[in-house]
Structures are given as structure tokens and as C-alpha cells.
Write an enzyme that holds these catalytic residues in place. Structure first.
Site, PDB file in Angstrom:
ATOM      1  N   GLU A   1     -13.473   5.214  -3.242  1.00 42.53           N
ATOM      2  CA  GLU A   1     -11.907   5.563  -2.949  1.00 42.53           C
ATOM      3  C   GLU A   1     -11.162   6.417  -4.296  1.00 42.53           C
ATOM      4  OE1 GLU A   1      -8.678   5.018  -0.857  1.00 42.53           O
ATOM      5  OE2 GLU A   1     -10.350   3.927  -0.579  1.00 42.53           O
ATOM      6  N   ASP A   2     -10.656   7.262  -3.645  1.00 41.57           N
ATOM      7  CA  ASP A   2      -9.909   8.144  -4.548  1.00 41.57           C
ATOM      8  C   ASP A   2     -10.587   8.838  -5.732  1.00 41.57           C
ATOM      9  OD1 ASP A   2      -8.003   7.964  -2.819  1.00 41.57           O
ATOM     10  OD2 ASP A   2      -6.553   6.850  -4.220  1.00 41.57           O
TER      11      ASP A   2
ATOM     12  N   ASN B   1      -0.403  12.042   1.886  1.00 40.30           N
ATOM     13  CA  ASN B   1       0.319  11.023   1.277  1.00 40.30           C
ATOM     14  C   ASN B   1       0.909  11.368  -0.270  1.00 40.30           C
ATOM     15  OD1 ASN B   1       0.504   9.162   3.275  1.00 40.30           O
ATOM     16  ND2 ASN B   1      -1.546   8.726   2.950  1.00 40.30           N
TER      17      ASN B   1
ATOM     18  N   TYR C   1       0.928  -1.172  -0.107  1.00 33.55           N
ATOM     19  CA  TYR C   1       0.078   0.063  -0.101  1.00 33.55           C
ATOM     20  C   TYR C   1       0.940   1.135   0.010  1.00 33.55           C
ATOM     21  CZ  TYR C   1      -4.547   2.377   0.067  1.00 33.55           C
ATOM     22  OH  TYR C   1      -5.278   3.191  -0.308  1.00 33.55           O
TER      23      TYR C   1
ATOM     24  N   ASP D   1     -13.585   6.195   2.436  1.00 29.12           N
ATOM     25  CA  ASP D   1     -12.329   6.252   3.086  1.00 29.12           C
ATOM     26  C   ASP D   1     -11.756   7.283   3.186  1.00 29.12           C
ATOM     27  OD1 ASP D   1     -10.876   4.577   4.865  1.00 29.12           O
ATOM     28  OD2 ASP D   1      -9.234   4.562   3.402  1.00 29.12           O
ATOM     29  N   ASP D   2     -11.531   8.168   1.931  1.00 28.53           N
ATOM     30  CA  ASP D   2     -10.997   9.498   2.134  1.00 28.53           C
ATOM     31  C   ASP D   2     -11.561  10.235   2.938  1.00 28.53           C
ATOM     32  OD1 ASP D   2      -8.932   8.643  -0.202  1.00 28.53           O
ATOM     33  OD2 ASP D   2     -11.035   8.740  -1.054  1.00 28.53           O
TER      34      ASP D   2
ATOM     35  N   ARG E   1      -8.452  10.975  -8.459  1.00 27.70           N
ATOM     36  CA  ARG E   1      -7.531  11.820  -7.429  1.00 27.70           C
ATOM     37  C   ARG E   1      -6.781  10.556  -6.741  1.00 27.70           C
ATOM     38  NH1 ARG E   1      -6.698  12.624  -2.620  1.00 27.70           N
ATOM     39  NH2 ARG E   1      -8.433  11.226  -2.079  1.00 27.70           N
TER      40      ARG E   1
ATOM     41  N   LYS F   1      -5.975  -1.863  -1.249  1.00 27.51           N
ATOM     42  CA  LYS F   1      -7.212  -1.778  -0.079  1.00 27.51           C
ATOM     43  C   LYS F   1      -7.775  -3.026   0.299  1.00 27.51           C
ATOM     44  CE  LYS F   1      -7.330   2.231   1.466  1.00 27.51           C
ATOM     45  NZ  LYS F   1      -7.759   3.510   1.471  1.00 27.51           N
TER      46      LYS F   1
END
Length: 583
Positions: A274-275, A439, A131, A297-298, A184, A202
């Protein structure tokens, strides 16, 4: 009497002296079509190529006889422990993190149980490989390193046929889907179809850290094009070569996808967004949270991890959350998501309305401090954080004006917590809490060494990416890593385990509190606000139990009757990567 070779081999079963040509390859000319598969009796050969069941050299003598494996393996019978030792030694020989990543992905494709055993037993060493930060580089180069497809790719070409596409996936009972549209990816921007590395990574963590069975996990990338010119020109790019679809075309595809998921897998499948880019992330979460079991999650996972760290940091700073003043650099998905959860937790503790508790939280975006006079030009998700104050144009001025006790970075911009900013934080706080959460490591607002050195060793520091311990004035400071991997595997497992049909903020608060409760006195003495990652499965079981308890309390759980001891139940349900014996 022995039969001659001529009598054993039927004339019609050979083509030019070979074996039976089941695929018709030897007879077909290049223009002719041929069938690329055939139904045959389960053979040892196919067992060795099935990652779910393959054990490599660890098949016992008895299994080799029973499953037609004689001669297909060298004579030695190994153990899983020895295989693990060898694999770890091989991975450690690689110099580049990307090579280690590719070796791990190859192992997952070959021998699933060994992959998870290796990851679980060496989680602190291998988590950064499978990850963040390595997965970011893997996504950037995904087209070049692509060998075998993982997960499902749903593009605009599949519009109107998404249900059929879902049915092409071999597993029927899916419990967790992680889906991205690649717009993103981490702090790296639009990587289009190459964002698949993120859902794959993930879900590996859902299994390794949270105990969800690998066969119940499904990574999905929705490809609506990319605005990344470099990728569009890259001859190895694996996605649609077009600009991103937006507006109605995008919404219709997502709507069809969400309906197909529910139709195919039922009410209790968890869909983790996600993203996605900010504008879509908030919209999708609010649109589908009422009709589906969804989680971002973000926005939510990051928020729960940070809240868990902040609640644990009170053991070092003293007081309650409501005694603190918070300042954020970055007001996107992560920043506003964290802020909202902090406000909800303060409201829960003080019984004050959320509108009141939000006033303790300030945000700086690319245009400066978010204040009331800017309200008309702000995006909707930033408006709750616009408070009365004269305009302030940069972070340092905001720190000096507001004198926050807690500084949180979610900007995606490296080196933004400068020496002056950290020194100012240390000048009016005995123990300033500094969280540089962006990150990968290159985008972190400051390094652990900078935070400890500039605050003269007084800062309580946590980051999004891992940093090594820092020695300052003879004392070793161990930086905490506010990694979402603390929360989402346990949270997801708790939802799956209870058969929850919706996810509410109360469950995120329960997860954050459960995480903070796992921080011991010994951890605090080292300055840690997160528990050691080596205990992650135990932590996940406690988080899952608290989340499941909240689901039962809110009447959202469908797995009845409720188990008496939810922690024990969570531990008993967790996937084990130890080899099974085959009859």
C-alpha cells in the site's frame, strides 16, 4: 467473631499503608528497574480494558456477576443500539473531520465491536472519516495526534530480527497484512513512518466492508527513513530521523520481511502493498507475486474498481469496451495498472492479443503524450503504452488529436481537466465518460459540478473522492465514487475464504465484473456507474464469491471441498459486530 483490620491485612503486603505493591513501584528508586506487568487472575477491570471483549454498559446483570464487574460499572444496563446512537450523536457534534477521526480511533481502541457496528451501519457517513479524505490529514499530523501505537513498526533497527518482531504481535492466526513504507501516501507524498494511518484505515475497511475478522488483520509500517525535510525537523515525528534507505539495504529489509511473514503465518496470508512509490511498487509486485499471495491496491485494486465502473458505464453508452478509445492523464501505478486491466478485459472479450488491445489506450504524462519516439527515455512500466503518433505536448491537444470517448485522470494534480478539455470531450461524444480519480478531493482533476456544467449535463462522471449530487437544468446528477473500497475488501475476503495461495489478474477481472453486475437499472437511470455504498457488504459477498470461484477454477484454492453456494458461504463467514453473550 470479626477479625480486626490488623489481622486481615498482612504486614508484609503493605507499603506505607497501601495495598500490595505487586509492581515494586513504591519501593524502587528511580535508578532501580521494575517489572511493568504482573500475571493476575482475569478480573473485570482488565475485561473492561480489552477492546475485543469490552461491551461497556451493555454487560448484562448475569455477566456482571460472573466476570467480577460489580461496582466497576454504573448500575444501568444499556443496549448496543443505544450506545451506537449516543456515539454517533457525539461524533456529529465535532466540526472538524480530524476530530471525528480521532473519536473513531479512540472508540476502536476501547470497544471494537461498537466501532465496527457504527461503521457498518453508517458506512456512507463514516467512510470518509476513517478513510479518504480524512485519513490523509491524519497521516500528515500522525506524530502530533499519536497516543497509542496501532499495528507493527518495522524499521532498519530491526534488521535481522524481523521474525522476532512479528512474534511480538499477540495474534497468531493472521489472514491479511496491509504494509506500507510511507513513501507515497495518497497524493500527499513521503510521510515516512506516519503513513501508518493508511494500513490501519484499510484494515478497518477489510473488516467493516469485507467481513474479515479484526483479530486476523495486521497493519505494518516499514520505516526506512523519509526524504520529507519538514518531518525530519518536526520534534513530534515518530519515525527514523534519516534519509530513505535505497538499493540493496532496502531490498534486503523487504526480503527479510517477506520471508519472515511466510515463515510465521504460512502460505495463505495475504500481503497487500500500500502506498509504495512507483519504482518500488511495480518491482515488489512482480518480484513476490510468484512466491507469495500479494496484491497492490494502488495498481490492481484501483484498476479493478475503474474497470468495474467502465463495464457498468456501457449500460449507458452502449457498445463494448473495444468500441471505445481511452485517454489517461497520469501514467504512474494507478494509470498503467488500470490500462493493463482494461486491455486484458478487451482481450478476453474480443479474443484479440493484449498487444493489439493496448493500442486503444493512450497516456499523457508530465512530458506529454506517450509515443514511440519517446521509448528510449521511458520507464519500463510506461513502454507498452508508447504508440505511433507525432509528439503532443499537452492534454487538450491530445484530446483534440485522439478524440477519446473515455477520459481518466490518475495524475494526482488538481484542476487539470479544464473547461476546454471537458468541452472538447463533450463536443465529439454524446455521453463522454470522465473519471477524475486522484485523491484527496483537493487533487481531483475536476469537480463533479465542473464536469456536469461544462458538458451541459451529458457527462457520465466518477471520482476517487466523494462529491455531493449536482443539479443542472433541473436534473439531479449523482456522481459515482470509484473508491477502491468497492473492490479490495471483497477481493481479499474471497482469497482468504478460498484459502488461495496466489492472486492472478483473472481474479481481478472476476472482481470487476462482479462489481459491474451489482449496478441495477435504477442506478443507471440516475447516471450511476457504481452501486450505492449502503449495500457494500452484499456487494463484497458477491465479489468474494466470484474471486473464490476463480481461485477454485485455477486450482489455487486450498479450502476443500468447495462450498456449493459461494455467495451464501461468503455471507456466513463474514464478521458480525453484534455483541456476544458471555457465560
Amino acid at each position: 467473631m470479626e477479625k480486626s483490620a490488623q489481622q486481615v491485612i498482612k504486614p508484609n503486603s503493605v507499603v506505607g499503608g497501601g495495598v500490595e505493591d505487586v509492581y515494586g513501584e513504591d519501593q524502587a528508586t528511580e535508578e532501580q528497574l521494575l517489572t511493568p506487568w504482573t500475571v493476575s487472575v482475569a478480573s473485570g477491570y482488565s475485561l473492561l480494558r480489552d477492546p475485543h471483549y469490552n461491551k461497556g454498559l451493555a454487560f448484562s446483570e448475569k455477566e456482571r456477576d460472573a466476570h467480577y464487574l460489580r461496582g466497576l460499572l454504573p448500575p444501568v444496563v444499556s443496549t448496543q443500539e443505544l450506545q451506537e446512537k449516543k456515539m454517533l450523536a457525539n461524533i456529529r457534534q465535532y466540526q472538524l473531520p480530524l476530530q471525528k477521526y480521532m473519536a473513531m480511533m479512540d472508540l476502536e481502541e476501547r470497544n471494537e465491536k461498537l466501532f465496527y457496528k457504527l461503521l457498518i451501519d453508517n458506512v456512507e457517513e463514516l467512510l470518509p472519516v476513517v478513510y479518504t479524505p480524512t485519513v490523509g490529514e491524519a497521516c500528515q499530523k500522525y506524530g502530533s495526534i499519536f497516543t497509542r501505537p496501532q499495528g507493527l513498526y518495522i524499521s532498519l533497527k530491526e534488521k535481522g530480527k524481523i521474525l522476532e518482531v512479528l512474534r511480538n504481535w499477540p495474534e497468531r492466526s493472521i489472514q491479511v497484512i496491509v504494509v506500507t513504507d510511507g513513501e507515497r501516501i495518497l497524493g500527499l507524498g513521503d510521510l515516512g513512518c506516519q503513513g501508518m494511518g493508511i494500513p490501519v484505515g484499510k484494515l478497518a475497511l477489510y473488516t467493516a466492508l469485507g467481513g474479515v475478522r479484526p483479530s486476523a488483520c495486521l497493519p505494518i509500517t516499514i520505516d526506512v527513513g523519509t526524504n520529507n525535510e519538514q518531518l525530519l525537523k518536526d520534534e513530534y515525528y515518530i519515525g527514523l530521523r534519516q534519509k530513505r534507505a535505497t538499493g540493496q539495504e532496502y531490498d534486503e529489509l523487504l526480503d527479510e520481511f517477506m520471508s519472515a511473514v511466510k515463515q510465521n503465518y504460512g502460505e495463505k496470508v495475504l500481503v497487500q502493498f500500500e502506498d509504495f512509490a512507483n519504482h518500488n511498487a511495480f518491482k515488489l509486485l512482480s518480484k513476490y507475486s510468484k512466491s507469495h499471495l500479494v496484491f497492490n491496491d494502488d495498481i490492481q485494486g484501483t484498476a479493478a474498481v475503474v474497470l468495474g465502473g467502465l463495464v457498468a458505464s456501457l449500460k449507458l453508452t452502449g457498445g463494448t469496451l473495444a468500441d471505445h478509445t481511452f485517454l489517461f492523464l497520469g501514467a504512474g501505478e494507478a494509470g498503467t495498472g488500470i490500462a493493463e486491466l482494461i486491455a486484458l478485459e478487451m482481450s478476453k472479450q474480443t479474443k484479440a492479443p493484449v498487444d493489439e488491445t493496448r493500442k486503444k489506450i493512450w497516456m499523457v504524462d508530465s512530458k506529454g503524450l506517450i509515443v514511440s519516439s519517446r521509448k528510449d527515455s521511458l520507464q519500463d512500466f510506461k513502454k507498452p503504452w508508447a504508440h505511433e503518433h507525432e509528439p503532443v505536448h499537452d492534454l487538450l491537444s491530445a484530446v483534440n488529436a485522439l478524440k477519446p470517448t473515455i477520459l481518466i485522470g490518475t495524475s494526482g494534480q488538481g484542476k487539470t481537466f479544464t473547461k476546454e478539455v471537458i468541452e472538447a470531450m463533450a463536443s465529439f461524444n454524446e455521453k463522454p465518460v470522465i473519471m477524475a480519480l486522484s485523491n484527496p478531493t483537493s487533487q481531483s482533476e475536476c469537480t463533479a459540478e465542473e464536469a456536469y456544467t461544462w458538458s451541459k449535463g451529458r457527462a457520465i462522471f466518477a471520482s476517487g473522492s466523494p462529491f455531493d449530487p449536482v443539479e443542472y437544468n433541473g436534473k439531479v446528477h449523482v456522481p459515482g465514487q470509484g473508491n477502491n473500497a468497492y473492490i479490495f475488501p471483497g477481493l481479499g475476503f474471497g482469497l482468504v475464504m478460498s484459502g488461495a495461495i496466489r492472486a492472478f489478474n483473472d481474479m481481478l477481472l472476476a472482481a470487476a465484473e462482479a462489481l459491474a453486475a451489482q449496478v441495477t437499472q435504477q442506478d443507471c437511470e440516475k447516471g450511476l456507474i457504481y452501486p450505492p455504498f449502503s449495500n457494500i457488504r452484499k456487494i463484497s459477498a458477491h465479489i468474494a464469491a466470484k474471486v473464490a470461484a476463480k481461485a477454485y477454477e485455477l486450482g489455487l484454492a486450498t479450502r476443500l471441498p468447495r462450498p456449493d453456494d459461494l455467495v451464501k458461504y461468503a455471507e456466513s463467514c463474514m464478521y458480525s459486530p453484534v455483541y456476544r453473550s458471555y457465560r
